[in-house]
Enzyme design. Structure first.
Site, PDB file in Angstrom:
ATOM      1  N   ASP A 539       0.854  -1.182   0.000  1.00  0.00           N
ATOM      2  CA  ASP A 539       0.000   0.000   0.000  1.00  0.00           C
ATOM      3  C   ASP A 539       0.891   1.234   0.000  1.00  0.00           C
ATOM      4  O   ASP A 539       2.102   1.133   0.260  1.00  0.00           O
ATOM      5  CB  ASP A 539      -0.906  -0.030   1.237  1.00  0.00           C
ATOM      6  N   PHE A 735     -10.806  21.852 -10.417  1.00  0.00           N
ATOM      7  CA  PHE A 735      -9.823  20.869 -10.841  1.00  0.00           C
ATOM      8  C   PHE A 735     -10.510  19.600 -11.331  1.00  0.00           C
ATOM      9  O   PHE A 735     -11.544  19.194 -10.804  1.00  0.00           O
ATOM     10  CB  PHE A 735      -8.891  20.530  -9.677  1.00  0.00           C
ATOM     11  N   SER A 737      -9.146  15.601 -13.326  1.00  0.00           N
ATOM     12  CA  SER A 737      -7.992  14.841 -13.798  1.00  0.00           C
ATOM     13  C   SER A 737      -7.652  15.182 -15.245  1.00  0.00           C
ATOM     14  O   SER A 737      -6.492  15.088 -15.652  1.00  0.00           O
ATOM     15  CB  SER A 737      -8.271  13.341 -13.666  1.00  0.00           C
ATOM     16  N   ARG A 801       7.172  17.130  -6.066  1.00  0.00           N
ATOM     17  CA  ARG A 801       5.999  17.367  -6.906  1.00  0.00           C
ATOM     18  C   ARG A 801       5.968  18.844  -7.298  1.00  0.00           C
ATOM     19  O   ARG A 801       6.085  19.718  -6.445  1.00  0.00           O
ATOM     20  CB  ARG A 801       4.723  17.018  -6.160  1.00  0.00           C
ATOM     21  N   ASP A 883      -5.005   5.920  -4.383  1.00  0.00           N
ATOM     22  CA  ASP A 883      -4.725   7.280  -4.815  1.00  0.00           C
ATOM     23  C   ASP A 883      -4.875   7.421  -6.325  1.00  0.00           C
ATOM     24  O   ASP A 883      -4.911   6.447  -7.074  1.00  0.00           O
ATOM     25  CB  ASP A 883      -3.310   7.678  -4.403  1.00  0.00           C
ATOM     26  N   ASN A1035      -8.369  -1.022   4.344  1.00  0.00           N
ATOM     27  CA  ASN A1035      -8.461  -1.286   2.907  1.00  0.00           C
ATOM     28  C   ASN A1035      -7.393  -2.257   2.423  1.00  0.00           C
ATOM     29  O   ASN A1035      -7.438  -2.705   1.279  1.00  0.00           O
ATOM     30  CB  ASN A1035      -8.352   0.023   2.121  1.00  0.00           C
TER      31      ASN A1035
END
Length: 1460
Positions: A539, A735, A737, A801, A883, A1035
């Site tokens: 994960d 925003f 994708s 990033r 994610d 999860n």
């Protein structure tokens, strides 16, 4: 026709047989005892209404509800056993071992007097002990699971209670656990009176709770101390459907603290801020004025950003216990059946006919995931939420995705079963041979009256029947070939190996002020699997990362600010995280605070602090954060210079404008919420995206403090302003994708909130991916663009990033024209999204570049180094996360998964078929493999994978001309939508598996928990590979359970993963030593131990077998039975156990420094079929040497000096002693290192057998009859005894010794090379051997080149091991200038999207936000309503006021306000 009639039944019969065979082959012991039931039909939840008549069973007249409408209890149990199922299930699991069935048969056989060798109770005692000890171990492991389940199930939540309201929906009873099975819980029965309902408590019991009658939903009530315990065990069989509106008391409704396991479908619950959601709940109302709730879903999908949910519009009036309990507020919820899809939920709310004020009678409202809180999520930034329970327990999505607790067995144990079967077959063959020959000899010699057949004249003596008796005796004679002590020894050794892991301080997490958190082995039988791992599935959130973003660097106006590492300090961790409210204008709060606060330390340094125009009457508010604050002395100086009284000119003015514009964009272009700490009055930012929170916090760190939002008015305090600046939020271009950018349109307001003279300027503020922003910049200023691009590349090289910021000033006329078009697009019926995007794109053109940001997604300590070394060990690492794709790629780069110059292949769900995308990827990048029609096979050595990245693939036009020379190879990135389609057909699964195995690594993003498990099973079953899954959240449970070895990290996401795991560690970096050292040691030790177990039992069995030639195959013991009886319990047990505990292939530090040595485990070097047969042959050879040499030595000429013949037990005792000596020393020879403990264990058996022989033979027959009396003299005085032991010892061990010496000298293995180097130079540094001027490293270099399992060359591997650390890592280094190195030094990677065919350069951009979230939609709705009511005529008077800047306060020059 005749043929058809005859073949038809045959086909039907074959089909039935195949179906039966499939059921047999697919039978699972777990399915037999599984407590999970299949999902029920679609349900209707009744609230304040009677159950529908169709819910009742017409066959029964006592109000019984049909089984399919009895809902699952909310009690969730991850344990395997209950009191009822423990004994049968555990026995069935243990008797899956074929040897246990054999031992049981042997024990039963000896209960018959004819076959009894010793007391039958003594015979079966070892089997009972082994089964009992194993059962106790399993019970202890499961008891710990029960304890964890109890902590979860007995968490409390507020549930609506009171005699005026009852829940008509029916729920199952709770399961009994160990404790509840022993201590029964008193159950409340229904009243016997006709029409009386089953209430949750009796009226007098309910009256002991203080009712709350006012409208405050926060009101709670405390239980009386004497009832606190009893009320935790609420009756779960509250079948209140006979008369749901019966009430025997006038008590008002109130919120009652109730255990999670007692929650029922249809209950009203109230959850408060910061608490987890106990079930899948429909939102009725929230504390937010617009009924919006914010949740954290990292337990479900791994995402740390907040997500917004909204209440059902028709239920928002249910804000108090009285409103919820009122019969006027009746409704029902029609839901689809429970399903595993985490991203889909279809339901509908239908209001009742007696609804409240009558406005909503019969109204219907749609329900989807946006109006539901799923179990496992956590409520954030919302004071309270009131909802109705839809699904409980096993019907909740997270539990349905979790899977059942499996019964795992190690690969060694699975491989050992057929080996045991071979030995059992040998025993059966030997017994049959003895039976046949013995029967034949009896038939031949009975007529001859042979003297040894003294009982042949008895009536029950039958030569044919005697053969069967001899067969049974032979089973007892040769039973040691499958020793019962084997399994007991394995259990003991694995238990102690688990203790070694627990006490290893190197993998214990030492937290300041807390006791060390040791690594725990929760399943003790999988230690050897740790040494054979081929694939790791990990994960991301909480496992690889720390769930925090840190602003590290920025580029403003072409100037880079790198930050000052010497003053990078963590935020105020000691502040209590309490708050007053969310999303409010905090400037009002701060203005009422009369306490004078100093400027935060470090905001402005040296003499520049005196140049700031800040007065004590308007203090700069402090912000609260737990992350390091961004500080840069040069930036502080530049901002201070821009805030001086003197107006700067020229370049200084441009610098001032860029600084002000840059941080204004950071402070205004977002959807961040604010809260204020009631104790310290500090501002805390809460964001749907952790990136946004880091950006806003960075602006606040340099003086641009975002104060909050009051409806559509944004307030920000700037360094050069005494009074906060206000901006009216006009539009949000949100925003997505696809857009990869976010923009806001704001209007500058004057200090009193009016659009006065000189104010009212309109700005577009934008942030997004560099390629998206750069293509929308206005022409000109190429130097700034080039310099910013250079800084972006530098940021990306350091693994950060990147995000690019820009703005533009909008004229009033331009805005008015555009806003009308935008509004028309928003209300369009057809193609709304496309029209909105077109209009938005029109406005986002001609932007002015401000700069770029660089954010670090902080990793766990040592993650890059651990992953680099695991890749060197030949382990392939796949990441499965919920994610977004961009986030997953960014983390892959920073954690070494996406390496230096990697080629990223993206497969995503789109209009292009997934099968076609995968096929195209194989054809483009692996054409030589695509042409080969063969199933995928996993690589065992790097030589098989190396050509995939170095060979000519004819794809230079796609990924660049240097594609074949890139050391990073290929990395596959696939999203959940693509996986959903890929798993639909076996063909697509096969080519997906093929593509994944050809790539260096695989990253699965946007995957559900169930998809994580399916990916693990794809590799586990498709490649028959050894898999390990590691995670820290609920999860990850299904993935952990699906893998061969599951590792849970006890992190911030709770203990769900740990409770379901086989091993529990505190941080990912500990996995390195757990596998490379403990796994390697355990596998080598256990493999050698088991092989020696088989070998050492062949020796006595062979001696007994060769004797059958001379005893007419009568299955007679050649030696005294005590030597056979204690062979596996005293004489030879210690050496094999000593090898399993204390053997050491290499030192732990060497195994850590040379991960390449892990290939021994992956290739099953220590326990293979080849070694099994070699050890068996060793035992057969040694038995021949021992038996025939000693027997002929004693029998050819008498060993007695008086000439008498030798007794059988005299020479057979020598064979027994020699066998023990040879077997124990041989076991020691197979060990890798003789420690003092191992020496003790090897020789203790030899000492004991010698002592026993001389003491036992000295016992007088008057005291105890033995077959060995007097042998102490005959053996001790006989040279045959001494020379026989010496000669057989050397002859028996010579082949193994010669083979080991020949191999070590002429064909040395990697381990032999390392041992020789260590012997020649004990201080040799294996980690940095490249820098040592020593010829000792020549063999080591050859070994590493031969066994290297990573794509990195030696220089890159050395670079990564020293330079790949994050700032938070232990071994991090600094960049030039004293700056901290935040990540691995990666260059830009090639990126090919197979769904579109586009190729781009990946810079690690990521901007995680909720696409089309409720919060965004709410703001958009409010803005749209305001726009519709705005008087456009008044706005038209303010035309032509344009500016290049947002705010030009004092110090920002007016001379440079030239026309654009």
């Amino acid at each position: 026709m005749t043929t058809m009639k005859t073949t038809g039944p045959t086909k039907g019969g074959n089909s039935a047989f195949k179906a039966f065979a499939r059921r047999i082959t697919s039978f699972s012991l777990d399915d037999l005892f599984s407590r999970k039931r299949p999902p029920g039909p679609p349900r209707t939840v009744f609230v304040n209404e009677k159950l529908s008549p169709e819910y009742f069973d017409p066959k029964k007249h006592n109000g019984t509800v049909k089984k399919q409408y009895v809902y699952a209890t909310n009690q969730v149990i991850s344990s395997k056993y209950t009191l009822i199922t423990f004994l049968p299930r555990n026995l069935l699991e243990q008797f899956r071992r074929v040897a246990n069935i054999y031992f049981l048969g042997i024990a039963i056989l000896q209960f018959f007097p004819m076959f009894s060798t010793i007391a039958p109770g003594v015979v079966i005692l070892p089997l009972i002990i082994i089964i009992a000890l194993t059962a106790l171990k399993d019970a202890y492991e499961d008891f710990r699971r029960h304890q964890s389940d109890k902590r979860v199930n007995q968490t409390e939540v507020d549930v609506l209670a009171g005699s005026k309201w009852v829940n008509p929906n029916v729920t199952q009873g709770k399961s009994r656990t160990f404790v509840r099975g022993i201590i029964p819980t008193p159950r409340l029965r229904r009243k016997s009176a006709a029409g009386a309902p089953t209430a949750s408590a009796t009226p007098d019991r309910a009256s002991k709770f203080k009712p709350v009658t006012h409208e405050d939903p926060d009101a709670t009530v405390a239980l009386s101390p004497d009832l606190a315990s009893s009320n935790r065990r609420r009756n779960s069989h509250r079948l209140s459907f006979i008369n749901p509106f019966f009430s025997s008391s006038d008590d008002e409704a109130f919120w009652k603290p109730t255990l999670w396991e007692d929650i029922r479908v249809g209950d009203f619950v109230r959850i408060t801020d910061g608490h987890p959601i106990p079930a899948d709940i429909l939102i009725c109302a929230t504390s937010d004025p617009e009924n919006v709730a914010f949740i954290e879903t990292k337990n479900l999908d791994g995402e740390t950003n907040l997500k917004s949910r909204n209440a059902v519009p028709g239920l928002t009036h249910l804000r108090s216990p009285e409103a919820c309990a009122s019969a006027e507020n009746s409704f029902k919820i029609m839901c689809d059946k429970p399903e595993t899809n985490m991203y889909r939920l279809n339901a509908m709310v239908e209001m009742g006919q007696n609804d409240g004020d009558g406005s909503g009678k019969g109204a219907k409202y749609s329900v989807d995931l946006q109006t539901v809180l799923l179990r496992g999520t956590v409520l954030k930034n919302t004071d309270w939420v009131i909802g109705v329970v839809l699904f409980t327990g096993e019907d909740t999505k997270i539990v349905m995705n979790a899977g059942k607790t499996p019964s795992k067995r190690s690969r060694v144990e699975r491989q050992m079963n057929p080996q045991v079967l071979i030995n059992l077959a040998l025993i059966a063959v030997m017994a049959v041979v003895c039976a046949i020959i013995d029967s034949a000899l009896e038939k031949e010699y009975v007529p001859l009256n042979a003297p040894w057949l003294y009982s042949d004249d008895h009536p029950d003596d039958n030569p044919s029947a005697n053969g069967g008796i001899t067969w049974a005796f032979a089973l007892l004679t040769f039973q040691d070939l499958v020793p019962i002590s084997l399994y007991l020894s394995i259990e003991v050794v694995r238990t102690i190996q688990a203790i070694f892991i627990y006490f290893d301080k190197d993998i214990a997490y030492d937290r300041p002020g807390q006791p060390p958190q040791a690594t725990q082995a929760r399943s003790w039988n999988l230690s050897d699997d740790l040494g054979q791992i081929e694939y790791i599935f990990s994960d991301k959130t909480g496992t690889l990362t720390q769930n925090s973003m840190v602003f590290r660097q920025c580029s403003i106006g072409g100037k880079a600010y790198r930050g000052d590492p010497e003053i990078l300090t963590d935020g105020d961790d000691d502040i209590q995280p309490n708050k007053i409210s969310d999303s409010i204008e905090l400037e009002k709060e701060l203005q009422h605070n009369t306490t004078t606060r100093p400027v935060p330390s470090g905001d402005f340094t040296d003499a520049t602090s005196s140049r700031l125009n800040l007065s004590n009457s308007s203090p700069t508010p402090r912000t609260k954060t737990t992350n390091p604050r961004f500080r840069d002395a040069v930036l502080t100086s530049d901002i201070a210079l821009a805030c001086t009284e003197d107006e700067p000119a020229g370049t200084e003015a441009a610098r001032a404008r860029a600084l002000n514009g840059f941080f204004s964009v950071l402070g205004l272009c977002h959807t961040v919420l604010t809260s204020v700490d009631p104790l310290t009055r500090e501002i805390e930012y809460k964001a749907q995206s952790p990136d946004e929170a880091a950006l806003v916090q960075a602006a606040a760190d340099v003086g641009y403090v975002f104060l909050g939002r009051d409806k559509e008015i944004l307030s920000i305090r700037t360094p050069g302003s005494e009074i906060p600046e206000r901006y009216e939020l006009l539009h949000i271009l949100e925003f997505s994708s696809a857009r990869k950018r976010m923009s806001v349109i704001v209007r500058k307001m004057d200090e009193e909130g009016r659009e006065g003279e000189g104010e009212g300027r309109i700005f577009l503020l934008s942030k997004g991916a560099d390629n998206v922003i750069f293509e929308r910049l206005r022409k000109g200023n190429e130097d700034l663009k080039a310099e910013t691009e250079r800084h972006l590349s530098e940021f990306a090289n350091e693994g950060l990033r990147t995000l690019t910021l820009a703005y533009k000033t909008i004229g009033e006329d331009e805005y008015q024209s555009w806003s009308h078009r935008y509004q028309d697009a928003l209300i369009a019926i057809d193609n709304r999204e496309e029209k909105v995007e077109i209009v938005s794109d029109e406005m986002e053109q001609g932007l002015r570049l401000l700069g770029a940001t660089a954010i670090e997604d902080r990793l766990q300590d040592g993650v890059p180094e651990a992953i680099a070394d695991l890749k060197r060990a030949g382990i392939k690492i796949w990441v499965a996360t919920g994610d977004k794709l961009e986030t997953a790629i960014a983390i892959g780069r920073s954690t070494n998964l996406i390496g230096h110059d990697s080629n990223i292949i993206i497969v995503r769900g789109s209009s292009k078929p997934v099968h076609q995308q995968i096929s195209n990827a194989l054809e483009r990048f692996f054409s030589e493999y695509q042409m080969q029609e063969r199933p995928p096979s996993r690589p065992s050595t790097p030589s098989r994978m190396h050509p995939l990245t170095r060979a000519d693939t004819n794809v230079s036009s796609i990924v660049g001309g240097d594609n074949g020379d890139r050391p990073g190879g290929f990395v596959l990135v696939v999203d959940g939508a693509a996986l959903l389609h890929a798993f639909e057909s076996e063909e697509t699964k096969a080519i997906l598996l093929k593509l994944g195995t050809l790539c260096e690594g695989v990253i699965c993003c946007r995957v559900s928990p169930l998809q994580k498990a399916l990916v693990v099973r794809l590799v586990k079953d498709g490649l028959k590979a050894m898999t390990l899954a590691i995670g820290d959240g609920a999860n990850d449970v299904s993935m952990i359970q699906a893998a061969d070895v599951g590792v849970g990290i006890s992190g911030e996401e709770g203990l769900q993963a740990v409770n379901s795991s086989d091993y529990a560690i505190a941080q990912f970096r500990f996995l390195k030593k757990l596998l490379l050292v403990h796994g390697h040691w355990s596998y080598a030790r256990n493999g050698i131990m088991i092989l020696n177990f088989f070998y050492k039992n062949v020796v006595p069995t062979g001696i007994l077998w060769w004797f059958q030639i001379y005893c007419a195959w009568s299955a007679t013991f050649v030696m005294d039975y005590t030597y056979i009886l204690f062979w596996n319990s005293l004489w030879t047990i210690a050496p094999v156990v000593g090898v399993g505990l204390f053997d050491r292939v290499l030192d732990s530090q060497i195994l850590m420094d040379l991960p390449e040595l892990y290939h021994y485990g992956r290739e099953k070097y220590w326990f293979s079929w080849r070694d099994f047969f070699i050890y068996m042959l060793d035992g057969i050879y040694q038995s021949v040497i021992i038996y025939f040499f000693i027997m002929f030595a004693y029998e050819t000429t008498s060993a007695r000096h008086d000439g008498y013949s030798v007794d059988q037990y005299e020479w057979s005792t020598v064979t027994a002693v020699s066998g023990v000596l040879v077997a124990d020393i041989f076991t020691g020879m197979c060990a890798s290192a003789w420690t003092w403990w191992l020496v003790f264990f090897v020789f203790i058996g030899i000492v004991v057998v010698w002592a026993f022989t001389f003491i036992y033979s000295a016992l007088s027959p008057g005291y105890e009859f033995t077959n060995l009396w007097g042998f102490y003299y005959f053996l001790g005085a006989s040279p045959y005894f001494w020379f026989g032991l010496i000669i057989t010892f050397f002859l028996a061990l010579a082949p193994r010794y010669i083979a080991k010496a020949y191999k070590a000298n002429f064909f040395p293995s990697d381990i032999d090379i390392v041992r020789w180097i260590k012997k020649e130079n004990p201080y040799f540094d294996f980690k940095h051997y490249d820098h040592q001027q020593s010829n000792l490293g020549i063999g080591l270099t050859e070994m590493k080149q031969r066994q290297r399992t990573s794509r990195m060359d030696d220089s890159l591997a050395e670079h990564v091991s020293r330079h790949s650390s994050r700032a938070s890592s232990v071994a991090s280094l600094d960049l030039p200038g004293g700056r901290p190195r935040p990540s691995v030094d990666f260059r830009s990677a090639s990126r090919t999207d197979m769904s579109t065919g586009l190729v781009s350069v990946d810079r690690g951009f990521d901007f995680a936000a909720e696409d089309d979230g409720v919060a965004i939609r709410r703001i958009q709705t409010n803005l749209s309503e305001r726009f519709s009511s705005r008087n456009l005529a008044e706005d038209g008077e303010k035309k032509g006021k344009r500016s290049r800047l947002f705010s030009l306060k004092r110090g920002f020059t007016k001379k440079n306000r030239t026309s654009e």
